[in-house]
Design a protein around this motif. Structure first.
Motif, PDB file in Angstrom:
ATOM      1  N   LEU A  96      18.806 -40.516  38.468  1.00  0.00           N
ATOM      2  CA  LEU A  96      18.577 -40.595  37.169  1.00  0.00           C
ATOM      3  C   LEU A  96      17.081 -40.208  37.036  1.00  0.00           C
ATOM      4  CD1 LEU A  96      20.259 -43.639  35.675  1.00  0.00           C
ATOM      5  CD2 LEU A  96      21.256 -41.322  35.719  1.00  0.00           C
ATOM      6  N   GLU A  97      16.470 -39.187  36.482  1.00  0.00           N
ATOM      7  CA  GLU A  97      15.354 -38.787  36.520  1.00  0.00           C
ATOM      8  C   GLU A  97      14.800 -38.375  35.045  1.00  0.00           C
ATOM      9  OE1 GLU A  97      14.711 -35.555  39.289  1.00  0.00           O
ATOM     10  OE2 GLU A  97      15.942 -36.707  40.874  1.00  0.00           O
ATOM     11  N   THR A  98      13.627 -38.615  34.857  1.00  0.00           N
ATOM     12  CA  THR A  98      13.339 -38.537  33.209  1.00  0.00           C
ATOM     13  C   THR A  98      12.852 -37.046  33.032  1.00  0.00           C
ATOM     14  OG1 THR A  98      11.037 -39.202  33.778  1.00  0.00           O
ATOM     15  CG2 THR A  98      12.698 -40.861  32.708  1.00  0.00           C
ATOM     16  N   ASP A  99      12.331 -36.408  34.348  1.00  0.00           N
ATOM     17  CA  ASP A  99      12.008 -34.987  34.223  1.00  0.00           C
ATOM     18  C   ASP A  99      13.297 -34.110  34.151  1.00  0.00           C
ATOM     19  OD1 ASP A  99      12.673 -35.225  36.919  1.00  0.00           O
ATOM     20  OD2 ASP A  99      10.669 -34.243  37.664  1.00  0.00           O
ATOM     21  N   PHE A 100      14.262 -34.767  34.297  1.00  0.00           N
ATOM     22  CA  PHE A 100      15.845 -33.945  34.271  1.00  0.00           C
ATOM     23  C   PHE A 100      16.632 -34.738  33.453  1.00  0.00           C
ATOM     24  CE2 PHE A 100      19.530 -32.682  36.850  1.00  0.00           C
ATOM     25  CZ  PHE A 100      19.717 -31.478  36.001  1.00  0.00           C
ATOM     26  N   PRO A 101      16.317 -34.416  32.013  1.00  0.00           N
ATOM     27  CA  PRO A 101      17.253 -35.450  31.042  1.00  0.00           C
ATOM     28  C   PRO A 101      18.639 -35.217  31.130  1.00  0.00           C
ATOM     29  CG  PRO A 101      15.321 -34.154  29.947  1.00  0.00           C
ATOM     30  CD  PRO A 101      15.342 -33.854  31.310  1.00  0.00           C
ATOM     31  N   ALA A 102      19.215 -34.018  31.422  1.00  0.00           N
ATOM     32  CA  ALA A 102      20.735 -33.828  31.824  1.00  0.00           C
ATOM     33  C   ALA A 102      21.003 -34.986  32.761  1.00  0.00           C
ATOM     34  CB  ALA A 102      21.072 -32.768  31.990  1.00  0.00           C
ATOM     35  N   SER A 103      20.145 -35.420  33.916  1.00  0.00           N
ATOM     36  CA  SER A 103      20.829 -36.421  34.694  1.00  0.00           C
ATOM     37  C   SER A 103      21.492 -37.657  34.274  1.00  0.00           C
ATOM     38  CB  SER A 103      19.648 -36.534  35.844  1.00  0.00           C
ATOM     39  OG  SER A 103      18.710 -37.444  34.979  1.00  0.00           O
ATOM     40  N   MET A 104      20.703 -37.896  32.868  1.00  0.00           N
ATOM     41  CA  MET A 104      21.154 -39.103  32.247  1.00  0.00           C
ATOM     42  C   MET A 104      22.775 -39.216  31.957  1.00  0.00           C
ATOM     43  SD  MET A 104      18.549 -40.845  32.355  1.00  0.00           S
ATOM     44  CE  MET A 104      17.104 -40.637  33.043  1.00  0.00           C
ATOM     45  N   LEU A 105      23.185 -38.042  31.838  1.00  0.00           N
ATOM     46  CA  LEU A 105      24.852 -38.128  31.726  1.00  0.00           C
ATOM     47  C   LEU A 105      25.502 -38.602  33.002  1.00  0.00           C
ATOM     48  CD1 LEU A 105      25.065 -34.211  30.636  1.00  0.00           C
ATOM     49  CD2 LEU A 105      25.324 -36.233  29.069  1.00  0.00           C
ATOM     50  N   LEU A 106      25.003 -38.857  34.123  1.00  0.00           N
ATOM     51  CA  LEU A 106      25.659 -39.471  35.141  1.00  0.00           C
ATOM     52  C   LEU A 106      25.907 -40.799  34.701  1.00  0.00           C
ATOM     53  CD1 LEU A 106      23.276 -38.406  38.033  1.00  0.00           C
ATOM     54  CD2 LEU A 106      25.739 -37.888  37.702  1.00  0.00           C
ATOM     55  N   LEU A 107      25.673 -41.488  33.705  1.00  0.00           N
ATOM     56  CA  LEU A 107      25.812 -42.791  33.289  1.00  0.00           C
ATOM     57  C   LEU A 107      26.972 -43.097  32.422  1.00  0.00           C
ATOM     58  CD1 LEU A 107      21.977 -43.774  32.123  1.00  0.00           C
ATOM     59  CD2 LEU A 107      23.375 -44.708  34.153  1.00  0.00           C
TER      60      LEU A 107
END
Length: 243
Positions: A216-227
């Motif tokens: 999860l990386e704040t500089d890659f917001p779409a990474s939050m979809l992993l949750l």
């Protein structure tokens, strides 16, 4: 995260529309959140066709804009509410009193954000949210940040890349609004189902990154979809070429 790859833009539009239509058929009072931009147009028009040709019923559906530019009224052709009205709402039997957008004209923007969050809660949360993805990995107007992302509806300053990307919809880059109100990451993740669509070679690099993402990386917001436990990413061949 499930990836579906189709040959054409028409096919990805139909696939996304069918998923959303299935949610509405299963739950006629469904609460949906819809995006804007060039990519979602096909799916929205497919939904309108399903209403007109197959009787897909929107009369009990509640719909939310994911975001809206600050300063643009609901009847501004460049605004995001107008976009949904033009491409979908006016073509279906939805109750316009149940179509919501942040009050970007309010003097108190913090209250406008809080009111929008409250309305989401009053409706019982989203059954499905339909997303696009920016070339920098933003979802909604949750833009990359070096150390934080906003959880709930908030006022977002546009960055240079986003202003440039959206300038194609305006007469001049100077006309692109510099702020928007957008759902936050938690608002998105609270949806029961997430559908993300991307098309074209320009999205190939970012969707390939998403397909390989493990952190999860704040500089890659779409990474939050992993949750989230129910995310479907729908791509055409051009967007999927680097996966």
């Amino acid at each position: 995260m499930k990836f579906i790859i189709k040959e054409t833009y028409e096919e990805i539009s139909s696939t996304a529309a069918n998923i959303i239509a299935d949610v509405i058929r299963e739950k006629p009072e469904a609460v949906v959140a819809l995006p804007t931009g060039s990519t979602p147009v096909g799916a929205l028009e497919k939904l309108a066709d399903m209403h007109q040709k197959e009787g897909l019923d929107f009369s009990r559906v509640t719909s939310f804009n994911i975001d809206e530019y600050v300063s643009l009224p609901k009847d501004d052709p460049q605004g995001y509410y107008y976009y949904l009205y033009h491409h979908l709402y006016k073509k279906i039997n939805i109750d316009l009193n149940k179509t919501y957008v942040p009050d970007v004209l309010a003097e108190d923007k913090e209250k406008a954000c809080a009111d929008f969050n409250e309305k989401l809660g009053q409706c019982g949360g989203l059954d499905v949210i339909f997303l696009g993805i920016g070339t920098d990995g933003h979802i909604g107007f949750n833009l990359p940040h070096k150390n934080k992302l906003q959880a709930f509806t908030h006022l977002q300053q546009m960055n240079e890349e986003t202003i440039k990307a959206n300038s194609r919809f305006f007469d001049s880059i100077d006309d692109v609004p510099k702020q928007a109100i957008t759902m936050g990451i938690a608002n998105i993740l609270q949806a029961r189902k997430i559908v993300l669509v991307a098309n074209g070679q320009g999205k190939a690099q970012i969707v390939a990154k998403l397909s390989r993402q493990k952190t999860l990386e704040t500089d890659f917001p779409a990474s939050m979809l992993l949750l989230h436990k129910d995310v479907t990413v729908i791509l055409d061949k051009a967007a999927a070429q680097m996966i």
